[in-house]
Design a protein around this motif. Structure first.
Motif, PDB file in Angstrom:
ATOM      1  N   GLY A  31       0.779  -1.240   0.000  1.00 35.35           N
ATOM      2  CA  GLY A  31       0.000   0.000   0.000  1.00 35.35           C
ATOM      3  C   GLY A  31       0.802   1.277   0.000  1.00 35.35           C
ATOM      4  N   GLU A  32       2.117   1.190  -0.127  1.00 39.09           N
ATOM      5  CA  GLU A  32       2.881   2.442  -0.181  1.00 39.09           C
ATOM      6  C   GLU A  32       3.412   2.700  -1.592  1.00 39.09           C
ATOM      7  N   ILE A  33       3.656   3.986  -1.855  1.00 41.49           N
ATOM      8  CA  ILE A  33       4.322   4.370  -3.103  1.00 41.49           C
ATOM      9  C   ILE A  33       5.721   4.819  -2.692  1.00 41.49           C
ATOM     10  N   HIS A  34       6.705   4.076  -3.143  1.00 44.21           N
ATOM     11  CA  HIS A  34       8.069   4.231  -2.654  1.00 44.21           C
ATOM     12  C   HIS A  34       8.975   4.668  -3.811  1.00 44.21           C
ATOM     13  N   ALA A  35       9.547   5.848  -3.691  1.00 42.07           N
ATOM     14  CA  ALA A  35      10.407   6.358  -4.759  1.00 42.07           C
ATOM     15  C   ALA A  35      11.806   5.788  -4.641  1.00 42.07           C
ATOM     16  N   LEU A  36      12.419   5.553  -5.802  1.00 47.13           N
ATOM     17  CA  LEU A  36      13.816   5.148  -5.846  1.00 47.13           C
ATOM     18  C   LEU A  36      14.548   6.292  -6.532  1.00 47.13           C
ATOM     19  N   LEU A  37      15.499   6.863  -5.798  1.00 48.52           N
ATOM     20  CA  LEU A  37      16.109   8.098  -6.259  1.00 48.52           C
ATOM     21  C   LEU A  37      17.617   7.916  -6.376  1.00 48.52           C
ATOM     22  N   GLY A  38      18.218   8.547  -7.369  1.00 46.21           N
ATOM     23  CA  GLY A  38      19.669   8.461  -7.512  1.00 46.21           C
ATOM     24  C   GLY A  38      20.099   9.062  -8.825  1.00 46.21           C
ATOM     25  N   GLU A  39      21.369   9.442  -8.890  1.00 49.59           N
ATOM     26  CA  GLU A  39      21.891  10.043 -10.116  1.00 49.59           C
ATOM     27  C   GLU A  39      21.885   9.036 -11.269  1.00 49.59           C
ATOM     28  N   ASN A  40      22.114   9.526 -12.458  1.00 46.38           N
ATOM     29  CA  ASN A  40      22.224   8.650 -13.620  1.00 46.38           C
ATOM     30  C   ASN A  40      23.342   7.645 -13.372  1.00 46.38           C
ATOM     31  N   GLY A  41      23.024   6.361 -13.529  1.00 45.28           N
ATOM     32  CA  GLY A  41      24.033   5.331 -13.325  1.00 45.28           C
ATOM     33  C   GLY A  41      24.154   4.852 -11.890  1.00 45.28           C
ATOM     34  N   ALA A  42      23.251   5.323 -11.006  1.00 43.18           N
ATOM     35  CA  ALA A  42      23.340   4.951  -9.589  1.00 43.18           C
ATOM     36  C   ALA A  42      22.979   3.488  -9.356  1.00 43.18           C
ATOM     37  N   GLY A  43      22.209   2.893 -10.285  1.00 40.32           N
ATOM     38  CA  GLY A  43      21.858   1.480 -10.138  1.00 40.32           C
ATOM     39  C   GLY A  43      20.360   1.218 -10.001  1.00 40.32           C
ATOM     40  N   LYS A  44      19.532   2.235 -10.191  1.00 43.77           N
ATOM     41  CA  LYS A  44      18.079   2.086 -10.003  1.00 43.77           C
ATOM     42  C   LYS A  44      17.487   1.040 -10.950  1.00 43.77           C
ATOM     43  N   SER A  45      17.750   1.210 -12.244  1.00 50.21           N
ATOM     44  CA  SER A  45      17.173   0.268 -13.213  1.00 50.21           C
ATOM     45  C   SER A  45      17.725  -1.134 -12.996  1.00 50.21           C
ATOM     46  N   THR A  46      19.001  -1.222 -12.629  1.00 49.78           N
ATOM     47  CA  THR A  46      19.598  -2.539 -12.387  1.00 49.78           C
ATOM     48  C   THR A  46      18.883  -3.247 -11.234  1.00 49.78           C
ATOM     49  N   LEU A  47      18.600  -2.494 -10.157  1.00 49.47           N
ATOM     50  CA  LEU A  47      17.931  -3.095  -9.005  1.00 49.47           C
ATOM     51  C   LEU A  47      16.568  -3.650  -9.404  1.00 49.47           C
ATOM     52  N   ILE A  48      15.823  -2.886 -10.203  1.00 53.03           N
ATOM     53  CA  ILE A  48      14.495  -3.400 -10.530  1.00 53.03           C
ATOM     54  C   ILE A  48      14.568  -4.494 -11.608  1.00 53.03           C
ATOM     55  N   LYS A  49      15.640  -4.516 -12.385  1.00 50.90           N
ATOM     56  CA  LYS A  49      15.789  -5.629 -13.329  1.00 50.90           C
ATOM     57  C   LYS A  49      16.132  -6.919 -12.580  1.00 50.90           C
ATOM     58  N   VAL A  50      16.809  -6.796 -11.446  1.00 49.62           N
ATOM     59  CA  VAL A  50      17.035  -7.967 -10.599  1.00 49.62           C
ATOM     60  C   VAL A  50      15.687  -8.460 -10.078  1.00 49.62           C
ATOM     61  N   GLN A 393      35.815   4.796 -22.717  1.00 46.79           N
ATOM     62  CA  GLN A 393      35.309   5.331 -23.983  1.00 46.79           C
ATOM     63  C   GLN A 393      34.863   4.217 -24.919  1.00 46.79           C
ATOM     64  N   GLU A 394      35.354   2.992 -24.647  1.00 47.31           N
ATOM     65  CA  GLU A 394      35.031   1.865 -25.533  1.00 47.31           C
ATOM     66  C   GLU A 394      33.677   1.244 -25.215  1.00 47.31           C
ATOM     67  N   GLN A 395      33.082   1.618 -24.082  1.00 53.39           N
ATOM     68  CA  GLN A 395      31.806   0.993 -23.712  1.00 53.39           C
ATOM     69  C   GLN A 395      30.760   1.215 -24.811  1.00 53.39           C
ATOM     70  N   VAL A 396      30.027   0.149 -25.157  1.00 56.64           N
ATOM     71  CA  VAL A 396      28.927   0.272 -26.119  1.00 56.64           C
ATOM     72  C   VAL A 396      27.837   1.123 -25.477  1.00 56.64           C
ATOM     73  N   ILE A 397      27.336   2.108 -26.234  1.00 57.98           N
ATOM     74  CA  ILE A 397      26.478   3.117 -25.598  1.00 57.98           C
ATOM     75  C   ILE A 397      25.215   2.521 -24.999  1.00 57.98           C
ATOM     76  N   SER A 398      24.671   1.451 -25.603  1.00 60.33           N
ATOM     77  CA  SER A 398      23.424   0.937 -25.043  1.00 60.33           C
ATOM     78  C   SER A 398      23.632   0.240 -23.703  1.00 60.33           C
ATOM     79  N   ASN A 399      24.884   0.047 -23.274  1.00 63.40           N
ATOM     80  CA  ASN A 399      25.123  -0.478 -21.926  1.00 63.40           C
ATOM     81  C   ASN A 399      25.152   0.608 -20.862  1.00 63.40           C
ATOM     82  N   LEU A 400      25.124   1.874 -21.264  1.00 62.94           N
ATOM     83  CA  LEU A 400      25.083   2.942 -20.259  1.00 62.94           C
ATOM     84  C   LEU A 400      23.664   3.061 -19.718  1.00 62.94           C
ATOM     85  N   SER A 401      23.544   3.659 -18.532  1.00 66.77           N
ATOM     86  CA  SER A 401      22.209   3.899 -17.991  1.00 66.77           C
ATOM     87  C   SER A 401      21.518   4.921 -18.881  1.00 66.77           C
ATOM     88  N   GLY A 402      20.181   4.962 -18.811  1.00 67.56           N
ATOM     89  CA  GLY A 402      19.391   5.818 -19.694  1.00 67.56           C
ATOM     90  C   GLY A 402      19.858   7.267 -19.691  1.00 67.56           C
TER      91      GLY A 402
END
Ligand SMILES: Nc1ncnc2c1ncn2[C@@H]1O[C@H](COP(=O)(O)OP(=O)(O)OP(=O)(O)O)[C@@H](O)[C@H]1O
Ligand SMILES: [Mg+2]
Length: 505
Positions: A31-50, A393-402
């Motif tokens: 019953g709660e709405i819980h925000a997940l907050l953090g800078e770009n690349g902090a790991g938010k999307s990764t946590l919810i993909k887990v 610099q070699e990282q493929v761009i689609s592996n970066l956070s949004g």
């Protein structure tokens, strides 16, 4: 019975060169709405993909109502009542809306999929939102905002106990946001636990009960959302105080660099640009405000030469020029950071360096000689300036956070040193620290004599950064306000003012 609906404990996830999560804890109540907050690349999307079974963590436990569960793939996540709206849209473009909504759980008869029922049920769900979307239309034919709404409808249409939304409001309009918040509150009242990710701090204060902050893959803390703790949350997020958020030295120059007269997108079914005229002085930031769909992006596309059949006159430093395509525009010193960077500007399979330098190749390629050192240093400068988080610099761009993908695209255009830089929603999807960074870069550019046209739906940013603001409504300019007179009320008044033939009605 556990106090928590969901507990994630000690979750770690490593990607090559990046510790995306290290021993992160997260607890969600029913019953709660819980925000997940953090800078770009902090790991938010990764946590919810887990949580969604897309990534397997190296360590950690997940419990639902106190029971340890094993989430090994998307199906086991769904079986545990978890429904996720991902940051990247994952609809299948060539299938219909109804097929997308029911993908993997189509209603069947003895003879196979029951298409009639599927279409009727999907239409009922869509109609609850009053979206005007046909269940039988194909996803490719929808706008980005509509696609995002279909994702939302899809996610909440099934009985879920845990609903996760990763930046669901990044491209939908205020009216749809209001409808979404209403639905979220109803779901929460029925005991659904909601995890909400957004870079818009105001939304957090509007709908969220608690907030958990991540930084560099670490759990920083969980707080109640109460009025007045905004600064605390921001410093938890960025690890430093953000003293000056908006930096602006207003422009003194009267010299007109760019003048557009009667830009018009011609005769077409969905006409968006009606005789738009404006001017831009040297070193000015000119804001373009209006509601979503007011025609601001479309007007700039006419200027940039990418709208077939458009008309109107363009003067650069007093001389009339003919811009027939984007190459002409860039030749005259006009650059544009497009709104939909994912679709219009990213080279997905290429690395960060390629994506950073593609607009300035002439700086380091001379005939057949490539100066790799210069290429690398241009890229590094852009990474540093934008504080882009990438292992290399070699990282493929689609592996970066949004958000970091956005930073690369913005950095690319800043490297071109144009006369006039058009920025369409420059801070969308970007964290607060980087927003402050982008504002500072914009201010510095104007001091070097660059003029900036900024389209933005964030009124605080328009009000604090612009020398002057043109407001558009339904394809027409309804007014121009100098910075001394800017206010939310004046802008909103003009943004909803319908005009015909230059007369307010
Ligand atoms: N598939 C992947 N391969 C390699 N690295 C990845 C991958 N996915 C994410 N990362 C890295 O993991 C880190 C965390 O990324 P994540 O997408 O979770 O960030 P985020 O908090 O969602 O950021 P944003 O606000 O920009 O969406 C980043 O450094 C990112 O570059
Ligand atoms: Mg993300």
């Amino acid at each position: 019975m556990s106090e928590y609906l969901l507990e994630m404990q000690g979750i770690s996830k490593v990607f090559p060169g990046v510790q995306a999560l290290s021993k992160v804890d997260f607890q969600l109540r029913a019953g709660e709405i819980h925000a997940l907050l953090g800078e770009n690349g902090a790991g938010k999307s990764t946590l919810i993909k887990v949580l969604g079974g897309i990534y397997r963590p190296e360590e950690g436990e997940i419990r639902i109502n106190g029971q340890q569960v094993s989430i090994t793939d998307v199906n086991s996540a769904r079986a545990n009542g978890i429904s996720i709206i991902h940051q990247e849209l994952v609809l299948v473009p060539h299938m219909t809306v109804a097929e997308n909504i029911f993908l993997g759980q189509e209603p069947t008869t003895r003879f196979g999929v029951n298409h009639g029922k599927m279409a009727r049920d999907a239409q009922r769900m869509l109609d609850r939102f009053e979206l005007g979307i046909e269940a039988e239309s194909r996803v490719v034919d929808l706008s980005i905002a509509q696609q995002q709404m279909v994702e939302i409808v899809k996610a909440i249409s099934f009985n879920c106990r845990i609903l996760v939304m990763d930046e669901p409001t990044s491209s939908i309009s205020d009216r749809e946001v209001a409808a979404l918040f209403e639905i979220m509150r109803n779901l929460a009242a029925r005991g659904v636990g909601i995890i909400y990710i957004s870079h818009k701090m105001s939304e957090l204060y509007e709908v969220c009960d608690r907030v958990t902050v991540l930084r560099d893959g670490l759990f920083i803390g969980t707080r109640e959302v109460v009025p007045g703790n905004r600064d605390e949350l921001i410093s938890m997020m960025v690890g430093r105080e953000l003293s000056k958020y908006y930096v602006r030295d207003y422009c003194e120059s009267q010299e007109v660099v760019l003048r557009c007269e009667k830009l018009d997108d011609g005769n077409r079914k969905h006409k968006r640009v009606h005789e738009v005229s404006f001017e831009v002085r040297r070193g000015e930031i000119v804001g373009f405000a209006g509601l979503v769909g007011a025609g601001r992006s479309e007007a700039m596309q006419c200027l940039f030469g990418i709208t077939p059949g458009s008309t109107g006159d363009v003067y650069i430093e007093g001389k009339k020029v003919r811009i027939r395509n984007a190459v002409d525009a860039m030749g005259y010193g006009i650059a544009m950071v497009p709104e939909n960077r994912k679709l219009q500007a990213l080279y997905h399979v290429q690395n960060v360096r390629f994506n950073s330098t593609i607009e300035v190749l002439e700086k380091f390629i001379n005939k057949l000689r490539v100066d790799h050192q210069l290429e690398a240093s241009i890229t590094q400068e852009s990474i540093d300036k934008m504080r882009t988080k990438t292992p290399s610099q070699e990282q493929v761009i689609s592996n970066l956070s949004g958000g970091n993908q956005q930073k690369v695209v913005i950095g690319r255009w800043l490297a071109t040193t144009p006369k006039v830089l058009i920025m369409d929603e420059p801070t969308r999807g970007v964290d607060v620290g980087a927003k402050a960074e982008i504002y500072e870069i914009m201010n510095n550019l104007t001091k070097q004599g660059v003029s900036i046209i900024m389209i933005s739906s964030e009124l605080p940013e328009i009000i604090n950064m612009s020398d002057r603001v043109y407001v558009m409504c339904e394809g027409r300019i309804t007014g121009c306000i100098p910075h001394q007179e800017l206010s939310q009320e004046r802008i909103m008044h003009l943004a909803t003012l319908e005009m015909t033939g230059g007369q307010a009605v």
